[in-house]
Each structure stands twice: as C-alpha cells, then as structure tokens.
Design an enzyme around this catalytic site. Structure first.
Site: not given
Length: 437
Positions: A36, A240, A257, A268, A347, A351, A358, A381, A385, A403, A405
């Site tokens: 529900d 991620h 992030d 972002d 990466h 973006h 994105h 960004e 790593y 990172r 960004e």
C-alpha cells in the site's frame, strides 16, 4: 517559474514541429513501492518542462495552428473524497486558468477527444518506447482513425521522435532556469559544508548523509537529485557507491557526491576531504592534481570550445601529475595516446545538467563534438581513484579516491560556477573543518 515561461517553451516547440502536426506527452504515473506504499511522485521531465503541471495521470497535447488553442491538457477531475485522502487535485477548469494551457479536458474523455485531434495531421511527435502501455494507447487511437479511411478519415503518415526537437530546447537554459539551478547549487553547497563541519573519526558515512539530507530539506529542497554517495577510505574508489554504512576512520578521505533537486531542477556537487581534518602528504599531492585538472577543465568551458575540450584539458593535467608522482611510467603524449591514465581516471569529465542530473542534449552533431554555447549547464568533475587492489603502485597510494565536481554555466564571455560557495582549496577545507572559517 511563471506560466509565461512554460507557454514560451510550448511556442518554441510548436515552431519546430510545423503545421499539420501534433505532439503527445504523457505525465509520469504513481509507482508502487510495496503493497500500500507508493514512491513519491516525480513528474516526467519533458512533461514538466512544457507544462509546469505537477500531477500524475495527465496528457499534454500540442497542435500548432489549432483554432481553439495550440496546447491542450487532459487531467484528473476534482474528487472531494479522493482529495480528503491524497490531497488537492487541480482539475481541468483550474488547470486551464493556473497553467496558461489553452484548453483542458478530463482525462476520462481522452479516448473520445484525442483521436479527433490526431485525425487530419501528417506527423505525430511522440517518444515511442518509453512507456509500453501508453505506446499501445497511442497506436489504438491511430488505428481508430485508420479504420475510418474509407469514410474520408486522414490518419497521420509519420511518427517523429519528439525528443530530438524538445531536448535541444531543454539544453539551453533560460534566465529563470539558471536562477533555480543556482539556488539548488547553493543549497547543495551549504549541505557539503555542513558535512565537512561535523565530520570526525568514529561517525558513520550515513551520519554525513543525514546532515546533507537535513540541510537540503531545511532550505526547501525536500528531495535529492540522485542517491547521495558518501564513500570513505576504499569506498571512495567505487564510482557509484551508495551503501553509506562504513565507519569513518582517522587518516582516510571521504568523498561526497550529493545534490538536491529544487523545482524539479538538479544540482550535482562532489567534494573530497580528510576525515580527521588534515590531508596526509600522499592525499595532498593527489588532491592538488585533481584540483589543478578541474581548474584547467573549467577554464576550457567557454563559447567556441567544443564539448570535449574540458575533458582533454583535465586528462592532460591528471596524466602529467600521475607521471610526476611515478604512478605512470611514460612520456606525457604517449601516456595520453595509449590512455595509460585509465586505471586511475576511467570516466569523463562531465555531463549536461538540468531537469535531469544527467540531462538531455546531444554531445555530438554530425559525428563532431558540439560547440559550447551560452545557456548550457554542465558538470566538471575530474578525479583520481587508486584501487586498494592495485598492486602496480606503492601501498601508500592505494585506497585513495578523489573527485571534485562543480556545476558550470556557459556564459557569453566564459563561464560561471554555480556551486562556488563550497570550498575546494586544501587550506580552505582544512580551515573549515578546524572551525577557523
């Protein structure tokens, strides 16, 4: 954003569509989470962009040149009993008045009305393949018209992907959109700063996540643009990572992030900082490389440069820095050509950003990187790593993930960093965490 903003967007799209055409856009629907309990409703970005209407079970139709108005909304009727349980429903009459859409009908009448609107058009602009159930409904309407061809009915002869024209419009942000996105970035920046202030060994990653969520909501942004990443130590090397369960340990870095959504627009931001408040030598050296790479990439964000220029600038600085530290054994040009940086930076540098984190918009036109133009918003960004399992580097480097960004608006003369409030220089971060800001 007022209704004039949405009306302007619909006019622009209608101009792109041309005469004897029709566009059909369904809203998002309410989705069940379990039994529900439903997920919180979030409007489809394309639908919201053109209507500003934030209810489920609706369909927006745009018909260039229609005598009774080019924009038509089908939506739920008022229902006092349902509203007592689930909240206010605008209804067709109020929707017509409050949204600036030209005409509105009950969604229950769509099968009787919409086929007649489609009949006589040559092109149907529709995003086929996103919603199988609604795809079937559209084809049902088309087939109703086709069944009447012998009686003189004129079915459309062509389906056109709506997203091509619409997503190009969404790529260029208006002043009203930039204002909302700048506010979202400011709220997110404050959240990152609060996380830096409370961070200390012994807390868990979710403690930092909780202060971020609290700060978002406390400034009127109740929802995230995406699940927050709070990765400490080795977890910072997982791009991620969203478990956010590990303990914060002295000597580790923590990579956050996180960005809020405000008025359906995303922010972002990523920052990386030391759990104990001070960077170690190895962390400091790698961090400065990433920061220098980000500065170089941001400098490349300006009209006339193409989409890949910021990425190329970041890769050059990152690769050069990794060579200087002895983590890559090659000359710079060879290392770039052979992509020897990929084990450390896998990466791209950014973006598009907008209603979706994105966001929509082509990155290439006719096979070539598209040029940056005023009104576009993108993230910048870069990162490094070094996997804890990377046996090709000395142990002192392993398990460091960094990172940085920011959200960047392309302007007429260069760019504007929407998220500049949150610090990223080493001394600024350490001062903030020490309470010396």
């Amino acid at each position: 954003m007022n209704k004039k903003e949405f009306a302007k967007r619909r006019r622009y799209l209608a101009e792109q569509m041309g005469e004897n055409s029709i566009a059909i856009l369904p809203s998002s629907s309410i989705k069940s989470r379990n039994r529900d309990v439903d997920y919180h409703f979030r409007q489809d970005s394309d639908f919201f962009y053109l209507s500003g209407f934030n209810e489920p079970d609706a369909v927006l139709v745009i018909i260039p040149g229609r005598a009774h108005g080019e924009s038509v909304l089908f939506c739920r009727e008022r229902d006092p009993t349902k509203e007592m349980w689930d909240g206010y429903i605008m209804g067709p009459d109020r929707a017509n008045e409050l949204t600036g859409i030209d005409d509105a009908f009950p969604i229950s009448d769509i099968d009787d009305i919409l086929p007649g609107m489609i009949e006589g058009t040559n092109k149907v602009f529709y995003s086929m393949g996103l919603d199988a159930q609604f795809d079937a409904k559209v084809m049902e309407w088309i087939n109703i018209i086709r069944s009447k061809v012998r009686n003189g009915a004129h079915p459309p002869g062509e389906f056109v992907a709506l997203e091509h024209a619409l997503h190009e419009l969404r790529l260029y942000k208006s002043a009203a959109e930039v204002k909302v996105m700048a506010e979202a970035a400011e709220i997110s920046a404050k959240a990152h700063m609060e996380a830096m202030r409370i961070c200390k060994p012994g807390l868990s990653e979710y403690h930092l996540e909780s202060i971020i969520q609290h700060t978002f909501a406390n400034h009127g942004a109740r929802f995230n643009a995406y699940p927050s990443i709070v990765g400490s130590g080795d977890n910072g090397c997982i791009l991620h990572y969203i478990e956010n369960q590990s303990k914060l340990k002295a000597g580790d870095l923590v990579l956050i992030d996180a960005g809020c959504e405000l008025g359906c627009y995303a922010s972002d931001i990523t920052r990386t900082f030391p759990v104990s408040g001070e960077f170690s030598l190895e962390q400091r050296l790698l961090y400065q490389i990433v920061l220098d790479a980000q500065y170089a990439a941001i400098e490349a964000v300006k009209p006339g440069n193409h989409w890949n220029h910021p990425h190329e600038a970041a890769v050059r600085v990152l690769t050069s820095g990794l060579i200087q530290l002895g983590l890559i054994d090659a000359e710079l040009e060879e290392a770039i050509e052979k992509e020897l940086y990929k084990p450390f930076y896998m990466h791209r540098t950014g973006h598009w950003l907008g209603l979706d984190v994105h966001d929509v918009g082509e990155y290439k036109i006719a096979g070539e990187w598209r040029l940056l133009e005023p009104g576009m918003v993108l993230t910048v960004e870069p990162g490094i790593y070094i996997s804890p399992s990377n046996k090709d580097v000395a142990k002192k480097w392993r398990g460091i993930g960094i990172r940085i960004e920011d959200d960047v608006l392309v302007t007429k003369t260069g760019c504007r960093i929407l998220s500049e409030l949150v610090p990223k220089e080493i001394n600024e971060i350490e001062a903030l965490m020490a309470g010396d800001e």
